[in-house]
Design a protein around this motif. Structure first.
Motif, PDB file in Angstrom:
ATOM      1  N   VAL A  32       0.277   2.353 -44.982  1.00  0.00           N
ATOM      2  CA  VAL A  32       0.566   1.793 -44.027  1.00  0.00           C
ATOM      3  C   VAL A  32       0.076   3.057 -42.914  1.00  0.00           C
ATOM      4  CG1 VAL A  32       2.191   0.290 -42.594  1.00  0.00           C
ATOM      5  CG2 VAL A  32       1.935  -0.114 -45.103  1.00  0.00           C
ATOM      6  N   LEU A  33       0.942   4.004 -42.933  1.00  0.00           N
ATOM      7  CA  LEU A  33       0.241   4.647 -41.423  1.00  0.00           C
ATOM      8  C   LEU A  33      -0.714   5.091 -41.239  1.00  0.00           C
ATOM      9  CD1 LEU A  33       1.664   6.007 -39.452  1.00  0.00           C
ATOM     10  CD2 LEU A  33       1.970   8.296 -40.938  1.00  0.00           C
ATOM     11  N   ALA A  34      -1.665   5.749 -43.028  1.00  0.00           N
ATOM     12  CA  ALA A  34      -3.455   6.054 -43.205  1.00  0.00           C
ATOM     13  C   ALA A  34      -3.859   4.931 -42.573  1.00  0.00           C
ATOM     14  CB  ALA A  34      -3.509   5.821 -44.017  1.00  0.00           C
ATOM     15  N   ALA A  35      -3.232   3.292 -42.367  1.00  0.00           N
ATOM     16  CA  ALA A  35      -3.732   1.971 -41.521  1.00  0.00           C
ATOM     17  C   ALA A  35      -3.927   2.189 -40.498  1.00  0.00           C
ATOM     18  CB  ALA A  35      -3.086   0.749 -42.464  1.00  0.00           C
ATOM     19  N   GLY A  36      -2.439   2.298 -40.167  1.00  0.00           N
ATOM     20  CA  GLY A  36      -2.962   2.393 -38.588  1.00  0.00           C
ATOM     21  C   GLY A  36      -3.313   3.372 -38.060  1.00  0.00           C
ATOM     22  N   PHE A  37      -3.747   4.775 -37.993  1.00  0.00           N
ATOM     23  CA  PHE A  37      -5.142   5.530 -37.981  1.00  0.00           C
ATOM     24  C   PHE A  37      -6.027   4.988 -37.639  1.00  0.00           C
ATOM     25  CE2 PHE A  37      -0.991   8.695 -38.702  1.00  0.00           C
ATOM     26  CZ  PHE A  37      -1.140   9.245 -37.700  1.00  0.00           C
ATOM     27  N   ALA A  38      -6.783   4.705 -38.721  1.00  0.00           N
ATOM     28  CA  ALA A  38      -7.983   3.755 -38.837  1.00  0.00           C
ATOM     29  C   ALA A  38      -8.392   2.481 -38.328  1.00  0.00           C
ATOM     30  CB  ALA A  38      -7.418   3.656 -40.313  1.00  0.00           C
ATOM     31  N   LEU A  39      -6.655   1.682 -37.839  1.00  0.00           N
ATOM     32  CA  LEU A  39      -6.959   0.401 -36.424  1.00  0.00           C
ATOM     33  C   LEU A  39      -7.188   1.238 -35.081  1.00  0.00           C
ATOM     34  CD1 LEU A  39      -4.326  -1.801 -38.428  1.00  0.00           C
ATOM     35  CD2 LEU A  39      -7.373  -2.101 -38.252  1.00  0.00           C
ATOM     36  N   PHE A  40      -6.756   2.191 -34.871  1.00  0.00           N
ATOM     37  CA  PHE A  40      -6.609   2.977 -33.887  1.00  0.00           C
ATOM     38  C   PHE A  40      -7.635   3.768 -33.402  1.00  0.00           C
ATOM     39  CE2 PHE A  40      -5.456   6.796 -30.701  1.00  0.00           C
ATOM     40  CZ  PHE A  40      -5.223   6.289 -30.030  1.00  0.00           C
ATOM     41  N   ASP A  41      -7.869   4.241 -34.206  1.00  0.00           N
ATOM     42  CA  ASP A  41      -9.402   4.801 -34.000  1.00  0.00           C
ATOM     43  C   ASP A  41     -10.783   3.856 -34.564  1.00  0.00           C
ATOM     44  OD1 ASP A  41      -8.274   7.558 -34.777  1.00  0.00           O
ATOM     45  OD2 ASP A  41      -9.335   7.641 -36.566  1.00  0.00           O
ATOM     46  N   ALA A  42     -10.860   2.664 -34.643  1.00  0.00           N
ATOM     47  CA  ALA A  42     -11.738   2.265 -34.876  1.00  0.00           C
ATOM     48  C   ALA A  42     -11.767   0.790 -33.431  1.00  0.00           C
ATOM     49  CB  ALA A  42     -11.749   0.802 -35.408  1.00  0.00           C
ATOM     50  N   GLY A  43     -11.059   1.239 -33.007  1.00  0.00           N
ATOM     51  CA  GLY A  43     -10.575   0.625 -30.754  1.00  0.00           C
ATOM     52  C   GLY A  43      -9.834  -0.843 -31.366  1.00  0.00           C
ATOM     53  N   LEU A  44      -8.707   0.131 -32.401  1.00  0.00           N
ATOM     54  CA  LEU A  44      -7.745  -1.685 -32.161  1.00  0.00           C
ATOM     55  C   LEU A  44      -6.860  -1.315 -32.295  1.00  0.00           C
ATOM     56  CD1 LEU A  44      -9.796  -2.798 -35.448  1.00  0.00           C
ATOM     57  CD2 LEU A  44      -9.653  -4.379 -33.993  1.00  0.00           C
ATOM     58  N   MET A  45      -5.748  -2.214 -31.551  1.00  0.00           N
ATOM     59  CA  MET A  45      -4.436  -1.986 -31.529  1.00  0.00           C
ATOM     60  C   MET A  45      -3.208  -2.390 -32.742  1.00  0.00           C
ATOM     61  SD  MET A  45      -1.365  -3.646 -28.741  1.00  0.00           S
ATOM     62  CE  MET A  45      -2.052  -3.220 -27.048  1.00  0.00           C
ATOM     63  N   PRO A  46      -2.946  -1.539 -33.490  1.00  0.00           N
ATOM     64  CA  PRO A  46      -2.406  -1.440 -34.616  1.00  0.00           C
ATOM     65  C   PRO A  46      -0.230  -1.436 -34.391  1.00  0.00           C
ATOM     66  CG  PRO A  46      -2.715   0.804 -34.863  1.00  0.00           C
ATOM     67  CD  PRO A  46      -3.646   0.443 -33.510  1.00  0.00           C
ATOM     68  N   THR A  47       0.018  -2.615 -34.368  1.00  0.00           N
ATOM     69  CA  THR A  47       1.246  -2.714 -34.626  1.00  0.00           C
ATOM     70  C   THR A  47       2.263  -2.984 -36.286  1.00  0.00           C
ATOM     71  OG1 THR A  47       0.895  -4.038 -32.372  1.00  0.00           O
ATOM     72  CG2 THR A  47       2.876  -4.789 -33.088  1.00  0.00           C
ATOM     73  N   LEU A  48       2.998  -1.978 -36.145  1.00  0.00           N
ATOM     74  CA  LEU A  48       3.726  -2.665 -36.995  1.00  0.00           C
ATOM     75  C   LEU A  48       4.839  -3.175 -37.748  1.00  0.00           C
ATOM     76  CD1 LEU A  48       4.772  -1.158 -39.802  1.00  0.00           C
ATOM     77  CD2 LEU A  48       6.030   0.092 -38.846  1.00  0.00           C
ATOM     78  N   VAL A  49       4.777  -3.991 -38.567  1.00  0.00           N
ATOM     79  CA  VAL A  49       6.186  -5.023 -39.055  1.00  0.00           C
ATOM     80  C   VAL A  49       7.032  -4.590 -39.743  1.00  0.00           C
ATOM     81  CG1 VAL A  49       6.003  -8.249 -39.603  1.00  0.00           C
ATOM     82  CG2 VAL A  49       4.115  -7.461 -38.437  1.00  0.00           C
ATOM     83  N   SER A  50       8.029  -3.463 -38.641  1.00  0.00           N
ATOM     84  CA  SER A  50       8.757  -2.712 -39.092  1.00  0.00           C
ATOM     85  C   SER A  50       9.923  -3.743 -41.307  1.00  0.00           C
ATOM     86  CB  SER A  50      10.045  -2.065 -38.166  1.00  0.00           C
ATOM     87  OG  SER A  50      10.551  -3.395 -37.674  1.00  0.00           O
TER      88      SER A  50
END
Length: 161
Positions: free
Chosen positions: A103-121
């Motif tokens: 899940v954290l790796a997805a956050g980094f990939a989204l961030f690097d792609a210019g998207l705003m990752p938002t975790l549903v905790s």
């Protein structure tokens, strides 16, 4: 707000709790969604050689997302990022298995792609290191800031619903 949902590795081989599957299921149909499933291919990712463990070669997603993409390794595959970028969401809600790794790796990939990752905790489960997922939530807040709960999305708490 334009949103999209990214569901990480909610598949039989990772034995997700039923509350997680049902909680994520309540979000399906409310926004565009894409799920990943981890499959083993040692020629792509050295799970066996490096970790002595392999994900199943044929698991399917337990969530009926609009699209399902196979991945090999921790991060989402390029077609997942391309799909999400085409949607032009204001934020991408992320949930699933292994808050502190995949899940954290997805956050980094989204961030690097210019998207705003938002975790549903409360729609994540941690790895065997921290099954509660709290380590992953803390890391997510540190790196990406944006964390929401099911209640903030207008849903019941998945663990008590």
């Amino acid at each position: 707000m334009r949103q999209a949902l990214l569901i990480i590795d909610v598949q039989p081989g990772f034995d997700p709790p039923q509350w997680l599957v049902e909680g994520i299921g309540r979000l399906i149909g409310t926004m565009p969604s894409v799920a990943t499933v981890e499959r083993h291919d040692e020629s792509v990712t050295p799970f066996r050689r490096q970790l002595g463990w392999v994900p199943a070669p044929d698991d399917d997603s337990l969530i009926a997302a609009d699209q399902v993409h196979v991945k090999h390794g921790y991060g989402p595959p390029p077609e997942t990022l391309a799909y999400l970028k085409r949607l032009k969401p204001e934020r991408v809600l992320v949930c699933g298995i292994q808050t502190d790794t995949c899940v954290l790796a997805a956050g980094f990939a989204l961030f690097d792609a210019g998207l705003m990752p938002t975790l549903v905790s409360d729609l994540t489960v941690g790895s065997s290191l921290d099954r509660s997922g709290e380590l992953g939530v803390r890391l997510w807040r540190h790196h990406f800031r944006h964390v929401v709960t099911s209640r903030e999305l207008g849903l019941a708490d998945p663990r008590t619903a």
